[in-house]
Scaffold this motif. Structure first.
Motif, short mmCIF file in Angstrom:
data_model
loop_
_atom_site.label_atom_id
_atom_site.label_comp_id
_atom_site.label_asym_id
_atom_site.label_seq_id
_atom_site.Cartn_x
_atom_site.Cartn_y
_atom_site.Cartn_z
N ASP A 94 54.74 -61.73 49.17
CA ASP A 94 54.96 -60.38 48.65
C ASP A 94 54.64 -59.30 49.68
O ASP A 94 55.32 -58.28 49.76
CB ASP A 94 54.15 -60.16 47.38
CG ASP A 94 52.67 -60.51 47.53
OD1 ASP A 94 52.27 -60.95 48.62
OD2 ASP A 94 51.92 -60.36 46.53
N PHE A 95 53.62 -59.54 50.50
CA PHE A 95 53.24 -58.57 51.53
C PHE A 95 54.41 -58.27 52.46
O PHE A 95 54.74 -57.11 52.74
CB PHE A 95 52.04 -59.12 52.30
CG PHE A 95 51.77 -58.45 53.61
CD1 PHE A 95 51.57 -57.07 53.68
CD2 PHE A 95 51.70 -59.18 54.78
CE1 PHE A 95 51.30 -56.44 54.89
CE2 PHE A 95 51.43 -58.57 56.00
CZ PHE A 95 51.24 -57.20 56.05
N ALA A 96 55.09 -59.33 52.93
CA ALA A 96 56.23 -59.15 53.84
C ALA A 96 57.41 -58.51 53.11
O ALA A 96 58.12 -57.68 53.67
CB ALA A 96 56.64 -60.48 54.45
N ALA A 97 57.62 -58.90 51.86
CA ALA A 97 58.73 -58.34 51.09
C ALA A 97 58.58 -56.83 50.94
O ALA A 97 59.53 -56.07 51.11
CB ALA A 97 58.81 -59.00 49.72
N ASP A 116 51.30 -58.50 65.55
CA ASP A 116 50.22 -59.34 65.09
C ASP A 116 49.49 -58.65 63.93
O ASP A 116 49.45 -57.41 63.86
CB ASP A 116 49.24 -59.63 66.22
CG ASP A 116 49.84 -60.58 67.26
OD1 ASP A 116 50.89 -61.19 66.98
OD2 ASP A 116 49.26 -60.70 68.35
N ILE A 117 48.92 -59.44 63.04
CA ILE A 117 48.32 -58.90 61.82
C ILE A 117 46.83 -59.25 61.78
O ILE A 117 46.45 -60.43 61.82
CB ILE A 117 49.03 -59.45 60.58
CG1 ILE A 117 50.48 -58.91 60.54
CG2 ILE A 117 48.28 -59.08 59.30
CD1 ILE A 117 51.32 -59.48 59.44
N ARG A 118 46.03 -58.21 61.70
CA ARG A 118 44.58 -58.40 61.58
C ARG A 118 44.19 -58.46 60.12
O ARG A 118 44.71 -57.71 59.29
CB ARG A 118 43.82 -57.27 62.28
CG ARG A 118 42.30 -57.48 62.31
CD ARG A 118 41.61 -56.46 63.20
NE ARG A 118 40.20 -56.76 63.32
CZ ARG A 118 39.24 -56.22 62.57
NH1 ARG A 118 39.56 -55.32 61.65
NH2 ARG A 118 37.97 -56.55 62.75
N GLU A 167 46.57 -53.74 57.24
CA GLU A 167 47.59 -52.74 56.95
C GLU A 167 47.56 -52.30 55.49
O GLU A 167 47.75 -51.12 55.18
CB GLU A 167 48.97 -53.28 57.32
CG GLU A 167 50.11 -52.30 57.06
CD GLU A 167 51.46 -52.90 57.42
OE1 GLU A 167 52.48 -52.30 57.02
OE2 GLU A 167 51.51 -53.95 58.09
N LEU A 168 47.32 -53.26 54.59
CA LEU A 168 47.28 -52.93 53.17
C LEU A 168 45.98 -52.24 52.77
O LEU A 168 45.95 -51.44 51.83
CB LEU A 168 47.48 -54.20 52.33
CG LEU A 168 48.82 -54.90 52.48
CD1 LEU A 168 48.88 -56.11 51.56
CD2 LEU A 168 49.97 -53.96 52.18
N ALA A 169 44.92 -52.56 53.48
CA ALA A 169 43.61 -51.99 53.13
C ALA A 169 43.40 -50.60 53.71
O ALA A 169 42.64 -49.80 53.15
CB ALA A 169 42.50 -52.93 53.62
#
Length: 297
Positions: free
Chosen positions: A102-105, A163-165, A247-249
């Motif tokens: 869902d995050f990528a979508a 890249d994703i932290r 990124e979401l936080a």
């Protein structure tokens, strides 16, 4: 009908159209004698004279006119069909099925593909939100989205994100009055919000890293979800600590609704990639989607 017979009929049509062997030969890029031989051979196979020849002109016979009337519409229809295939190349059509977290979508596929699809009305995009690792070949997907280190060998992969932290966060209302975790082992004293990627799988172990040390920590808590967005909601509501893409936080961290803990243990994963079986790369529709999603620094 063999290819040489088709080319012979095309040669006849060119002569009939030009009413001249000389002009027709020039158009076809052959010698006049070779063209004459081709027409004689065609007439011999059919057992009919197709052209009336004089020293000054060439004209179709009755049989030749009949052949023109029967053949030309069919050749035109073939030409139109071939042109439609060229149009498909320029305006891809068909359905592209993608399995993705869902995050990528939400953060990549929808923002980019919602701008792409209106430009290609015959392109259909089906997005299946699935947290687990899906066998795209067995489940008949055209492509999937996963972190770069989760992709099977033999697949073609295209990076679609940096890249994703990851971060561990909690609401001030939850952390108030509780000791902040200083090491991964301290997480056992906290309520944590879990993820389960499959109904048959176990709860996700938080992947932590500091220097050369890599840990997988199994946490406990009252809530488990198979989607990251309820995890965020539960963290904001003060139900416990949560592990999620930074990124979401970030919007919630900046607003003060969440705060980070164990910052020096939070890893960075190789970015999200779109992957697909190599033989699918020739699909014009999939190629279009790949280029729309490709990450460009």
């Amino acid at each position: 009908m063999s290819g040489d017979k088709i080319s012979d009929i095309q040669a006849f049509l060119q002569v009939a159209r030009e009413r001249s062997f000389t002009r027709a030969a020039a158009q076809l890029g052959v010698s006049q004698s070779a063209l004459s031989h081709t027409i004689r051979a065609l007439e011999a196979r059919l057992g009919l004279r197709l052209l009336t020849r004089t020293t000054r002109s060439v004209a179709p016979t009755e049989a030749g006119e009949r052949l023109i009337q029967r053949v030309v519409p069919r050749f035109e229809a073939i030409a139109e069909e071939l042109a439609s295939f060229e149009e498909l190349r320029d305006k891809p059509a068909g359905t592209v099925r993608i399995t993705t977290p869902d995050f990528a979508a939400n953060t990549i596929l929808w923002p980019k593909l919602s701008k792409l699809q209106p430009k290609y009305p015959k392109l259909k995009i089906e997005v299946a939100i699935e947290p687990g690792l899906t066998d795209i070949v067995a489940d008949r997907f055209d492509a999937g989205v996963r972190f770069g280190d989760q992709i099977s060998k033999g697949m073609t992969a295209v990076r679609i994100s940096p890249d994703i932290r990851m971060v561990i966060v909690g609401a001030p209302s939850y952390l108030k009055g509780r000791p902040l975790p200083r090491t991964p082992s301290d997480l056992t004293a906290h309520e944590c919000i879990n993820m389960r990627f499959s109904v048959r799988g176990g709860e996700y172990a938080w992947e932590l890293k500091k220097g050369k040390r890599n840990l997988q920590v199994r946490v406990q808590g009252p809530w488990t979800f198979n989607s990251i967005y309820p995890v965020i909601d539960a963290a904001l509501a003060g139900f416990g600590l949560a592990y999620m893409p930074e990124e979401l936080a970030l919007p919630h961290i900046r607003s003060g609704r969440l705060q980070t803990v164990l910052k020096d243990w939070c890893p960075t994963f190789p970015g999200l990639h779109l992957f697909f079986a190599s033989q699918r790369q020739s699909s014009p529709a999939l190629s279009l989607v790949v280029e729309a999603l490709r990450y460009r620094r």
